[in-house]
Design a protein around this motif. Sequence first.
Motif, short mmCIF file in Angstrom:
data_model
loop_
_atom_site.label_atom_id
_atom_site.label_comp_id
_atom_site.label_asym_id
_atom_site.label_seq_id
_atom_site.Cartn_x
_atom_site.Cartn_y
_atom_site.Cartn_z
N PRO A 95 74.93 84.16 134.23
CA PRO A 95 74.08 83.03 133.84
C PRO A 95 74.33 82.73 132.37
O PRO A 95 74.41 83.65 131.55
CB PRO A 95 72.66 83.55 134.06
N VAL A 96 74.45 81.44 132.03
CA VAL A 96 74.75 81.06 130.65
C VAL A 96 73.66 80.13 130.15
O VAL A 96 73.35 79.12 130.78
CB VAL A 96 76.13 80.36 130.56
N VAL A 97 73.08 80.46 129.01
CA VAL A 97 72.05 79.62 128.41
C VAL A 97 72.71 78.38 127.81
O VAL A 97 73.71 78.46 127.11
CB VAL A 97 71.30 80.39 127.31
N GLY A 98 72.13 77.22 128.11
CA GLY A 98 72.62 75.98 127.54
C GLY A 98 73.35 75.11 128.53
O GLY A 98 73.30 75.32 129.75
N VAL A 122 65.63 67.82 122.53
CA VAL A 122 65.17 67.79 123.92
C VAL A 122 65.35 69.18 124.52
O VAL A 122 66.38 69.84 124.30
CB VAL A 122 65.95 66.75 124.75
N LEU A 123 64.37 69.62 125.29
CA LEU A 123 64.39 70.91 125.97
C LEU A 123 64.21 70.68 127.46
O LEU A 123 63.32 69.94 127.87
CB LEU A 123 63.25 71.80 125.45
N GLY A 124 65.05 71.31 128.28
CA GLY A 124 64.89 71.20 129.73
C GLY A 124 66.20 71.23 130.45
O GLY A 124 67.16 71.88 130.03
N ASP A 125 66.26 70.50 131.57
CA ASP A 125 67.49 70.39 132.35
C ASP A 125 67.54 68.99 132.97
O ASP A 125 66.77 68.10 132.58
CB ASP A 125 67.60 71.49 133.41
N TYR A 126 68.42 68.80 133.95
CA TYR A 126 68.60 67.47 134.52
C TYR A 126 67.38 67.00 135.31
O TYR A 126 67.21 65.80 135.55
CB TYR A 126 69.83 67.46 135.44
N GLU A 127 66.49 67.92 135.68
CA GLU A 127 65.30 67.55 136.45
C GLU A 127 64.10 67.28 135.55
O GLU A 127 63.41 66.26 135.70
CB GLU A 127 64.95 68.67 137.43
N SER A 131 71.38 70.92 129.47
CA SER A 131 70.47 72.01 129.79
C SER A 131 70.18 72.81 128.53
O SER A 131 71.00 72.85 127.61
CB SER A 131 71.09 72.92 130.85
N GLY A 132 69.01 73.45 128.50
CA GLY A 132 68.64 74.22 127.32
C GLY A 132 68.08 73.31 126.26
O GLY A 132 67.22 72.47 126.54
N VAL A 133 68.55 73.44 125.03
CA VAL A 133 68.10 72.61 123.92
C VAL A 133 69.28 71.84 123.33
O VAL A 133 70.34 72.41 123.09
CB VAL A 133 67.45 73.47 122.81
N SER A 134 69.08 70.56 123.13
CA SER A 134 70.05 69.73 122.42
C SER A 134 69.32 68.97 121.33
O SER A 134 68.10 68.79 121.40
CB SER A 134 70.74 68.74 123.37
N ARG A 135 70.07 68.54 120.32
CA ARG A 135 69.51 67.62 119.33
C ARG A 135 70.27 66.31 119.43
O ARG A 135 71.51 66.30 119.45
CB ARG A 135 69.64 68.16 117.92
N ILE A 179 66.13 80.59 127.92
CA ILE A 179 66.65 81.65 128.80
C ILE A 179 66.11 81.48 130.21
O ILE A 179 66.84 81.65 131.20
CB ILE A 179 66.30 83.03 128.23
N ASP A 180 64.82 81.14 130.34
CA ASP A 180 64.22 80.91 131.66
C ASP A 180 64.94 79.80 132.42
O ASP A 180 65.14 79.89 133.64
CB ASP A 180 62.74 80.56 131.53
N ILE A 181 65.33 78.74 131.70
CA ILE A 181 66.06 77.63 132.34
C ILE A 181 67.40 78.11 132.88
O ILE A 181 67.82 77.75 133.99
CB ILE A 181 66.24 76.47 131.34
N ALA A 182 68.08 78.96 132.11
CA ALA A 182 69.38 79.50 132.55
C ALA A 182 69.22 80.36 133.80
O ALA A 182 70.04 80.28 134.72
CB ALA A 182 70.02 80.31 131.43
N VAL A 183 68.17 81.17 133.84
CA VAL A 183 67.93 82.01 135.02
C VAL A 183 67.62 81.14 136.24
O VAL A 183 68.11 81.40 137.35
CB VAL A 183 66.76 82.98 134.74
N LYS A 184 66.83 80.10 136.05
CA LYS A 184 66.51 79.18 137.14
C LYS A 184 67.77 78.52 137.69
O LYS A 184 67.98 78.45 138.91
CB LYS A 184 65.54 78.11 136.64
N GLN A 185 68.62 78.04 136.79
CA GLN A 185 69.84 77.38 137.25
C GLN A 185 70.79 78.34 137.94
O GLN A 185 71.50 77.96 138.87
CB GLN A 185 70.52 76.71 136.06
#
Length: 400
Positions: A127-130, A237-242, A316-320, A364-370
């Motif tokens: 699993p990869v964060v980001g 922005v924090l999150g993913d495609y959903e 996914s994760g955090v972007s600016r 990290i939670d987002i990466a585990v979910k994905q």
Amino acid sequence: MKLKLAVLFGGNSTEHEISIISAIQAIGYINREKYDVIPVYISKNNDFYVGEHVDKIEEYTHMNDLIKKSTKVIWVKDGNKVNLVRYPQKLFGNNVISSVDIAFPIVHGTNVEDGVLTGFLQTLGLPVVGCDVLSSAVGMNKYVMKTVLKDNGISVLDCKVYTWTDNEEPEKMYDSIEEKFKYPVIVKPINLGSSIGISKASNRDELKEAMELAFEFSKKVLVEPAIVKLKEINCSVLGDYENAEASECEEPINSDEILSFEDKYIGGNGSKGGAKTGGSKGMASLKRKIPADITKEQRDQVRKMAVDAFKCLGCSGVSRIDFMLDEETGNIYLNEINTIPGSLSFYLWEPLGKRYTQLLDDMIDIAVKQDREAHKLVFSFETNVLEGVHLGGGSKGSKM
């Protein structure tokens, strides 16, 4: 049981040192009750090193000495496990330094942030964060990013791309730019961040200097019109495609017309500033107004555009995401996205009540979910297509 979290930083990039600052800063805030942190330094030769010194910012004033007292490792997949293994291996004793459950790249720039490192880690099954490979690559290529966003109704400035081949006939190239745009124009490498190689040109002589500079860093250069009365606005922005949410907006205060590398990472640093581990504050040291000096309507527009662009690019994760406000017309344009922003933009979340440790937990939670979602997909299936296939010799090969 704690998860083993490998934080990777450095790499063969012009933003190598900035990655070190961002990563060591983040390491100081990761929740140690949930994760065993394994700092992994990537040298400019793309070798991986671990050891008790690699998460100490003061050690990087003498990188060669740091490498000598650290342990070079390689990544080895062993069944369902991924291990960091000493290289070269000792004849006797255990060569496995540690297993790894999750990879957290905190890297900036070409060769690392552009999906190359993420792709390598994903081939190991980690699993990869980001951001994934595609969103990382698109986010790094300023022209492709603009094309995708424009096609999805997100406002960007018009632009044109020139290559090394175009530069073989420079006068013809300059004519093409002057036919397309009025001065002033902005010239930038197509795939770099941290304001490296970016300059403004107000006439042909300045254009020549700007193009020559940009071509030192990239085979492709992007040219776009400059906004004369410009206000820069950034939003994370924090999150993913959903599901994704926007941070507070900031207004960087630069010392020149273009926010420089020095503005972002050097100016304003105190000798004792930084994270819990000490050292530079990275992007957090930049002079800025938080919240940005904009109207509520402009803030709402920027935050909505940021989330829309984040989802559009599949981030996914955090972007600016950096915006340009034309104060003469009131128009807002998306300038670029940073898929692994300096300091992970934690300072944009604190005004909304999200502390840095919580931000890292969320990523990290987002990466585990994905990763869980990916395991539900089918990537291979049983087939007998290779049965009965015979490949003949000869220069022409053979047909099946």
